[in-house]
Design an enzyme around this catalytic site. Structure first.
Site, PDB file in Angstrom:
ATOM      1  N   HIS A   1       2.466   2.965  -8.940  1.00  0.00           N
ATOM      2  CA  HIS A   1       2.278   1.537  -9.237  1.00  0.00           C
ATOM      3  C   HIS A   1       3.469   1.014 -10.048  1.00  0.00           C
ATOM      4  CE1 HIS A   1      -1.621   2.081  -7.593  1.00  0.00           C
ATOM      5  NE2 HIS A   1      -2.187   2.628  -8.662  1.00  0.00           N
TER       6      HIS A   1
ATOM      7  N   LEU B   1      10.706 -21.016  -4.112  1.00  0.00           N
ATOM      8  CA  LEU B   1       9.765 -20.082  -3.474  1.00  0.00           C
ATOM      9  C   LEU B   1       8.434 -20.145  -4.225  1.00  0.00           C
ATOM     10  CD1 LEU B   1       9.323 -17.447  -1.584  1.00  0.00           C
ATOM     11  CD2 LEU B   1       9.848 -16.157  -3.652  1.00  0.00           C
TER      12      LEU B   1
ATOM     13  N   GLU C   1       0.722 -13.065  12.544  1.00  0.00           N
ATOM     14  CA  GLU C   1       1.316 -11.913  13.205  1.00  0.00           C
ATOM     15  C   GLU C   1       1.167 -10.732  12.251  1.00  0.00           C
ATOM     16  OE1 GLU C   1       2.532 -11.736  16.275  1.00  0.00           O
ATOM     17  OE2 GLU C   1       2.002 -13.846  16.571  1.00  0.00           O
TER      18      GLU C   1
ATOM     19  N   SER D   1      -7.529  -5.550  -4.856  1.00  0.00           N
ATOM     20  CA  SER D   1      -8.661  -6.111  -4.107  1.00  0.00           C
ATOM     21  C   SER D   1      -9.929  -6.063  -4.960  1.00  0.00           C
ATOM     22  CB  SER D   1      -8.870  -5.303  -2.821  1.00  0.00           C
ATOM     23  OG  SER D   1      -9.371  -4.013  -3.119  1.00  0.00           O
TER      24      SER D   1
ATOM     25  N   ASP E   1       0.829  -1.212   0.000  1.00  0.00           N
ATOM     26  CA  ASP E   1       0.000   0.000   0.000  1.00  0.00           C
ATOM     27  C   ASP E   1       0.866   1.266   0.000  1.00  0.00           C
ATOM     28  OD1 ASP E   1      -2.362   1.396  -0.020  1.00  0.00           O
ATOM     29  OD2 ASP E   1      -2.707   1.247   2.138  1.00  0.00           O
TER      30      ASP E   1
ATOM     31  N   ARG F   1       0.233   7.696  -2.757  1.00  0.00           N
ATOM     32  CA  ARG F   1       0.836   8.752  -1.930  1.00  0.00           C
ATOM     33  C   ARG F   1       2.303   8.959  -2.302  1.00  0.00           C
ATOM     34  NH1 ARG F   1      -1.119   6.084   3.383  1.00  0.00           N
ATOM     35  NH2 ARG F   1      -1.757   4.524   1.853  1.00  0.00           N
TER      36      ARG F   1
END
Ligand code: IPE
Ligand code: IPE
Ligand code: MG
Length: 242
Positions: free
Chosen positions: A35, A129, A208, A63, A18, A22
């Site tokens: 972006h 990965l 977490e 999202s 995020d 900004r």
């Protein structure tokens, strides 16, 4: 890190990327420039994950709610996805990265879906990965689609309902889009916002959480390592007494 903390490397690290808009605004640029710049942060996190022995890295890229942004921004973001996948896939494949996209794929354009399919197919046997991109994803959507699949399953198999009741919540895990993926141990959100914004609501039940002020396009390997250090100090109790 000490030997003791090295033993506490999270299996699955997840990032809520995020702050791109900004970051751009601070520089007097258009939001989309943020972006574009964020792709470098993705690269840094993939490298840092591999170097530190993290086996699953997931990234919240878009999202379900992000579809409500101005059409021009959505179009640019979707175009960027196609371009970034095309540009990065040789390097990801060479480095043993398995590439996976999860989310409401029905809402994605054909070209993007075709690119995703070919990248997933090409890297499916890699095992250094697993890089998961959550695209057109939301936690509530995931839970709803899982519930619908489960209902369908129970309708066709009378014995299935009893199995599900006996197995408990683990049975439900298999209907989520993350069926093959362990729950995230650590969820990091950049840009100073302290919320989940409809991310991994079920899977993050015991994750977490770490909220950092760094804007996503500024996030680098060092920030990733610091997140792992923070995780290593956490005491996960899962409701028990230790
Ligand atoms: C994250 O950055 C990227 C996406 C949600 C697609 P934002 O675009 O949300 O940037 P801010 O939060 O407005 O700064
Ligand atoms: C969350 O960021 C979604 C992604 C990072 C892809 P948003 O910028 O969309 O979240 P809100 O609107 O600040 O909650
Ligand atoms: Mg944002």
């Amino acid at each position: 890190m000490s030997t003791e903390s090295m033993t506490k490397v999270p299996l699955h690290v997840s990032m809520i990327m995020d702050g791109n808009g900004r970051w751009a605004k601070e520089r007097g640029k258009e939001r989309v420039e943020g972006h574009f710049a964020g792709v470098e942060s993705v690269r840094a996190c993939v490298e840092a994950a591999v170097e530190n022995g993290v086996k699953y890295l997931s990234l919240y890229a878009f999202s379900e709610e992000n579809w409500n942004r101005p059409q021009a921004e959505v179009d640019t973001l979707m175009g960027l996805m196609v371009k970034a996948m095309a540009n990065e896939m040789d390097s990801l494949d060479r480095n043993g990265v398995r590439f996976v996209v999860l989310g409401n794929r029905a809402r994605l354009a054909d070209e993007l879906n075709a690119t995703i399919d070919s990248c997933m197919e090409r890297t499916k046997d890699n095992d250094v990965l697993v890089l998961i991109i959550f695209l057109s994803y939301s936690g509530k959507w995931d839970i709803l689609q899982a519930a619908m699949k489960m209902a369908e399953d129970m309708k066709d198999n009378p014995g299935r309902k009893e199995e599900i009741v006996n197995e408990g919540v683990k049975a439900f895990d298999r209907y989520l889009v993350t069926a093959d993926i362990p729950d995230p141990d650590l969820i990091v959100r950049t840009s100073g916002e302290s919320r989940l914004s409809n991310y991994l609501l079920w899977q993050g039940a015991y994750s977490e959480l770490l909220f950092v002020d760094t804007l996503w396009p500024d996030f680098r390997k060092d920030d990733f390592r610091k997140a792992l250090e923070s995780y290593a100090k956490r005491d996960r109790r899962y409701g028990k007494v230790k």
